[in-house]
Design a protein around this motif. Structure first.
Motif, PDB file in Angstrom:
ATOM      1  N   LEU A  66       0.827  -1.216   0.000  1.00 47.68           N
ATOM      2  CA  LEU A  66       0.000   0.000   0.000  1.00 47.68           C
ATOM      3  C   LEU A  66       0.859   1.263   0.000  1.00 47.68           C
ATOM      4  O   LEU A  66       0.566   2.231  -0.720  1.00 47.68           O
ATOM      5  N   PHE A  67       1.902   1.261   0.792  1.00 44.07           N
ATOM      6  CA  PHE A  67       2.779   2.433   0.846  1.00 44.07           C
ATOM      7  C   PHE A  67       3.421   2.695  -0.517  1.00 44.07           C
ATOM      8  O   PHE A  67       3.616   3.834  -0.913  1.00 44.07           O
ATOM      9  N   ARG A  68       3.733   1.609  -1.216  1.00 50.64           N
ATOM     10  CA  ARG A  68       4.344   1.758  -2.536  1.00 50.64           C
ATOM     11  C   ARG A  68       3.355   2.404  -3.518  1.00 50.64           C
ATOM     12  O   ARG A  68       3.715   3.295  -4.278  1.00 50.64           O
ATOM     13  N   ILE A  69       2.104   1.965  -3.454  1.00 48.18           N
ATOM     14  CA  ILE A  69       1.090   2.549  -4.341  1.00 48.18           C
ATOM     15  C   ILE A  69       0.894   4.024  -4.007  1.00 48.18           C
ATOM     16  O   ILE A  69       0.824   4.875  -4.892  1.00 48.18           O
ATOM     17  N   LEU A  70       0.832   4.325  -2.719  1.00 46.70           N
ATOM     18  CA  LEU A  70       0.631   5.727  -2.320  1.00 46.70           C
ATOM     19  C   LEU A  70       1.795   6.599  -2.782  1.00 46.70           C
ATOM     20  O   LEU A  70       1.593   7.682  -3.329  1.00 46.70           O
ATOM     21  N   LYS A  71       2.997   6.099  -2.593  1.00 51.13           N
ATOM     22  CA  LYS A  71       4.185   6.850  -3.005  1.00 51.13           C
ATOM     23  C   LYS A  71       4.163   7.109  -4.522  1.00 51.13           C
ATOM     24  O   LYS A  71       4.425   8.221  -4.980  1.00 51.13           O
ATOM     25  N   ASN A  72       3.790   6.075  -5.298  1.00 49.49           N
ATOM     26  CA  ASN A  72       3.732   6.249  -6.750  1.00 49.49           C
ATOM     27  C   ASN A  72       2.629   7.220  -7.165  1.00 49.49           C
ATOM     28  O   ASN A  72       2.818   8.031  -8.068  1.00 49.49           O
TER      29      ASN A  72
END
Ligand SMILES: [Zn+2]
Lengths: 197, 89
Positions: free
Chosen positions: A72-78
């Motif tokens: 989830l953090f990766r999606i948010l960062k992207n």
């Protein structure tokens, strides 16, 4: 650096179970991450909402029981980089080449902030640390959030940020020095205030 | 080979700096062997000894002052509505 993903085949019920039991419990951490990136509560809300919608849409590339928080953090960062940052036209101010050179130079053994002491941190009971963190360039802010606030391991951070572990380390090192510089400034100004009164 | 093996040494044999070792320790990424090594290193390295306390204090301060705050109360409901999940259930 696209990972090879095996697509899962989830039933509607399974999808909702994963979403409710593995994704939604991270909502507060996600919101804090969104807020620390955008520094705006409404933008953070939009960003988190957008991230969860994407997570639901791409749920079949998520493997049940794996690290949902990192995913989830990766999606948010992207989303932040691709959508939000483009909108606000805030360019990345960090020259990473410079960071690497800095890190590999002889200077690193030098004590950057000899005047910052543990005792002066004890006076920082207000927003000092939060303001110091928020004042850092977003790329430096991000590694501190992931490491110190959320407790991600270097390896997880490397995946979230799509950078090598060596870069995670060096960026973290630089970020902490910048944070210490900020905190030293606060400590100094608080010291002045204390002697005045 | 009188020098004790430094478990922080890189694969290429590069000697790690104090700051590099400290960071691995602070972030809980150190192996048992590395922790042992660093403990005895700290006994004879004042900069590491001082930095360790400071870095740990900053880490604790960050965690306690910058993590709080819940997401807005209606956020989960809004998300559920948008993905068409039956919120009544
Ligand atoms: Zn040392």
């Amino acid at each position: 650096m696209e990972e090879i993903v095996t697509r899962q085949n989830y039933s509607e019920k399974e999808k909702n179970d994963i979403f409710n039991n593995e994704f939604l419990p991270h909502i507060n951490s996600m919101y804090n991450f969104g807020f620390r990136l955008t520094l705006d509560r409404d933008d953070a809300k939009d960003l988190v909402q957008d991230t969860y919608l994407k997570a639901y849409r791409f749920i079949e590339s998520f493997q049940k029981g794996t690290n949902a928080k990192a995913w989830l953090f990766r999606i948010l960062k992207n989303s932040f980089i691709n959508d939000y940052r483009k909108k606000t036209k805030e360019p990345s101010k960090v020259d990473y080449q410079e960071v690497e050179t800095y890190y590999n130079s002889e200077d690193v053994n030098r004590q950057i902030t000899p005047d910052l002491r543990v005792e002066s941190l004890k006076d920082m009971i207000g927003d000092e640390i939060s303001n110091a963190l928020n004042s850092l360039d977003v790329d430096f802010r991000t590694v501190i959030i992931l490491c110190d606030l959320e407790g991600f391991k270097y390896e997880e951070m490397a995946k979230i940020l799509d950078i090598p572990i060596g870069t995670v380390r060096s960026r973290l090192h630089r970020a902490r020095n910048l944070l210490k510089e900020k905190l030293s400034e606060y400590a100094k100004s608080m010291g002045y205030k204390n002697t005045e009164s | 080979m009188n020098l004790p093996h430094n478990p922080f040494a890189q694969a290429d044999g590069k000697k790690p700096t104090c700051m590099e070792m400290l960071q691995v320790i602070i972030d809980g990424e150190a192996t048992d062997e590395q922790q042992e090594y660093f403990k005895s290193h700290m006994d004879r390295c004042l900069p590491c000894f001082k930095s360790y306390d400071l870095d740990m204090a900053i880490k604790r301060l960050l965690k306690s002052r910058c993590c709080g705050g819940d997401a807005p109360a209606d956020l989960v409901e809004q998300i559920k509505l948008q993905i068409g999940q039956n919120t009544a259930g």
